[in-house]
Scaffold this active site. Structure first.
Site, PDB file in Angstrom:
ATOM      1  N   ASN A   1     -13.775  53.386 -14.093  1.00  0.00           N
ATOM      2  CA  ASN A   1     -15.107  53.516 -13.501  1.00  0.00           C
ATOM      3  C   ASN A   1     -15.765  52.144 -13.491  1.00  0.00           C
ATOM      4  OD1 ASN A   1     -17.756  53.984 -12.815  1.00  0.00           O
ATOM      5  ND2 ASN A   1     -18.302  54.846 -14.788  1.00  0.00           N
TER       6      ASN A   1
ATOM      7  N   CYS B   1     -14.471  47.579 -20.090  1.00  0.00           N
ATOM      8  CA  CYS B   1     -15.189  47.666 -18.819  1.00  0.00           C
ATOM      9  C   CYS B   1     -16.246  46.548 -18.684  1.00  0.00           C
ATOM     10  CB  CYS B   1     -15.801  49.055 -18.662  1.00  0.00           C
ATOM     11  SG  CYS B   1     -16.057  49.528 -16.944  1.00  0.00           S
ATOM     12  N   LEU B   2     -17.538  46.863 -18.803  1.00  0.00           N
ATOM     13  CA  LEU B   2     -18.562  45.824 -18.723  1.00  0.00           C
ATOM     14  C   LEU B   2     -18.378  44.807 -19.841  1.00  0.00           C
ATOM     15  CD1 LEU B   2     -21.136  44.819 -17.287  1.00  0.00           C
ATOM     16  CD2 LEU B   2     -22.469  46.293 -18.786  1.00  0.00           C
TER      17      LEU B   2
ATOM     18  N   GLU C   1     -10.477  55.594 -23.864  1.00  0.00           N
ATOM     19  CA  GLU C   1     -10.944  56.821 -24.530  1.00  0.00           C
ATOM     20  C   GLU C   1     -10.686  58.037 -23.652  1.00  0.00           C
ATOM     21  OE1 GLU C   1     -14.260  55.682 -21.871  1.00  0.00           O
ATOM     22  OE2 GLU C   1     -12.885  54.621 -23.198  1.00  0.00           O
TER      23      GLU C   1
ATOM     24  N   HIS D   1     -10.726  52.687 -19.160  1.00  0.00           N
ATOM     25  CA  HIS D   1     -11.292  53.448 -20.284  1.00  0.00           C
ATOM     26  C   HIS D   1     -10.201  54.128 -21.101  1.00  0.00           C
ATOM     27  CE1 HIS D   1     -15.634  53.146 -19.457  1.00  0.00           C
ATOM     28  NE2 HIS D   1     -15.223  52.932 -18.223  1.00  0.00           N
TER      29      HIS D   1
ATOM     30  N   GLY E   1     -20.743  49.897 -19.402  1.00  0.00           N
ATOM     31  CA  GLY E   1     -22.129  50.041 -18.972  1.00  0.00           C
ATOM     32  C   GLY E   1     -22.271  49.853 -17.480  1.00  0.00           C
TER      33      GLY E   1
ATOM     34  N   GLY F   1     -17.405  48.890 -10.617  1.00  0.00           N
ATOM     35  CA  GLY F   1     -17.619  48.324  -9.292  1.00  0.00           C
ATOM     36  C   GLY F   1     -17.584  46.817  -9.293  1.00  0.00           C
ATOM     37  N   PHE F   2     -17.370  46.216 -10.482  1.00  0.00           N
ATOM     38  CA  PHE F   2     -17.247  44.770 -10.631  1.00  0.00           C
ATOM     39  C   PHE F   2     -15.925  44.473 -11.328  1.00  0.00           C
ATOM     40  CE2 PHE F   2     -21.722  45.552 -10.171  1.00  0.00           C
ATOM     41  CZ  PHE F   2     -22.219  44.461  -9.476  1.00  0.00           C
TER      42      PHE F   2
ATOM     43  N   GLN G   1     -15.875  42.304 -18.804  1.00  0.00           N
ATOM     44  CA  GLN G   1     -16.451  41.321 -17.875  1.00  0.00           C
ATOM     45  C   GLN G   1     -17.316  40.301 -18.623  1.00  0.00           C
ATOM     46  OE1 GLN G   1     -18.511  43.967 -15.189  1.00  0.00           O
ATOM     47  NE2 GLN G   1     -16.627  45.126 -14.802  1.00  0.00           N
TER      48      GLN G   1
END
Length: 365
Positions: free
Chosen positions: A299, A257-258, A345, A343, A229, A301-302, A261
């Site tokens: 993808n 990803c998110l 996928e 990712h 996300g 940025g954190f 985190q």
């Protein structure tokens, strides 16, 4: 003829830097954080990826639109990027099974695009100076006015954006007769993640970003999934609490990803905003468990704090990003939990990391 009569457009960065180009024909202004993706293919998947919500995308590939669009190549139900910056925008396309042109697609979605930009110079500038807010303007608004408007655009560092892209109501994906059931928290989930789970004999119930652990548990799932996300993970206190309760009950948990985190934050591991971020389909990752390299789609940025992961007694780093050493994957020693920052996928992109879905299903067993 259309190419020669297009209107001038500008890209203004928050530090006052200006790049000039041309509009593809949609008038207006759009604001967001400027970032770039190095993928040579898959622009439609990029544009519809919810993780890009609130960001103006620089396409480093020289040609965008040359193979049109296809209704089957989307990661969500609409374009999610705030705007597009590219070098050569192709109004004509040459793929036989295309559903239409990228121009018509953008017209329907009202996405503002600036082309004929020196994207090599712009990408180098972002690499050297970091991610910045920017505005694309195609309607002739003055530079002075744009600067004033840009000052009021919030910094991505503090933004919670999952609520902007998450489903409003729970929904099901896959076959109800599947062997395994998964409760997925939608923080901006990509459809190809759901496809990968469904084809591995999973039936998924997808929940809104603000669903509680009780909501997810009522589905009586074999495991839980925390999705990718956009935005900063820190404001997502509800999702962090859900992760804590899933871990307390020790059901299988997979985060991408998110979601990766969020798992870190749920265990007291901090996150930070990266200087430029990772966005592309050729990022090198080393699997520390096997010693093998993987070419991955990324993808974000954190990222999670590597030093804190290394010091945490219950965590093990499983993957690292070879370019900068950031944490690309981790797992817990006492819980049935693992996550990756990239990712698996990978649509489009290499399928080096698709084994992670197989690993998740093995954990469900």
């Amino acid at each position: 003829m259309k190419y020669t009569t297009r209107q001038k457009a500008i890209l203004l960065l928050s530090d006052g830097t200006i790049f000039h180009g041309k509009s593809i024909g949609i008038e207006g202004k759009t604001f967001g954080e400027l970032c770039f993706n190095t993928g040579m293919t898959g622009y439609q998947e990029i544009f519809t990826d919810p993780s890009y919500f609130g960001q103006i995308m620089i396409a480093t590939n020289a040609h965008i639109g040359n193979y049109g669009v296809n209704d089957n190549e989307v990661e969500s139900n609409s374009v999610k990027i705030a705007g597009l910056v590219c070098k050569n925008f192709s109004f004509n396309y040459s793929r036989e099974d295309a559903s239409g042109s990228l121009e018509d697609y953008f017209q329907k979605q009202n996405l503002i695009c600036i082309s004929d930009v020196d994207t090599r110079a712009l990408t180098a500038y972002v690499r050297d100076n970091g991610a910045k807010n920017a505005v694309i303007c195609t309607d002739g608004t003055s530079i002075e006015e744009l600067k004033k408007l840009l000052e009021n655009v919030p910094d991505m560092k503090g933004l919670e954006l999952a609520s902007k892209v998450s489903t409003k109501e729970p929904y099901f994906y896959g076959s109800a007769n599947a062997t395994y059931k998964i409760s997925a928290l939608d923080l901006g989930i990509k459809e190809n993640i759901l496809r990968n789970l469904a084809k591995r004999d999973c039936y998924i119930k997808v929940f809104p970003y603000d669903a509680t652990y009780k909501d997810l548990a009522e589905f009586n799932p074999d495991g839980y999934f925390l999705s990718n996300g956009p935005g900063n993970p820190k404001p997502l206190s509800g999702a962090i609490q859900v992760a804590k309760e899933i871990l307390d009950n020790n059901k299988p948990l997979f985060g991408i990803c998110l979601g990766h985190q969020i798992i870190g934050l749920a265990n007291g591991i901090s996150t930070f905003k990266m200087f430029g971020g990772h966005r592309g389909i050729n990022h090198p990752v080393k699997n520390l468990l096997t010693g093998k390299g993987e070419i991955t789609s990324q993808n974000h940025g954190f990222a999670v704090n590597r030093e804190e992961v290394e010091k945490h007694p219950d965590f093990e780093i499983t993957h690292i990003h070879i370019n900068d050493g950031t944490v690309a994957g981790m797992r817990m020693k006492s819980k049935n939990c693992f996550s990756v920052q990239y990712h698996p996928e990978a649509s489009p992109g290499r399928h080096d990391s698709s084994y992670l879905f197989d690993e998740f299903v093995e954990r469900l067993k």
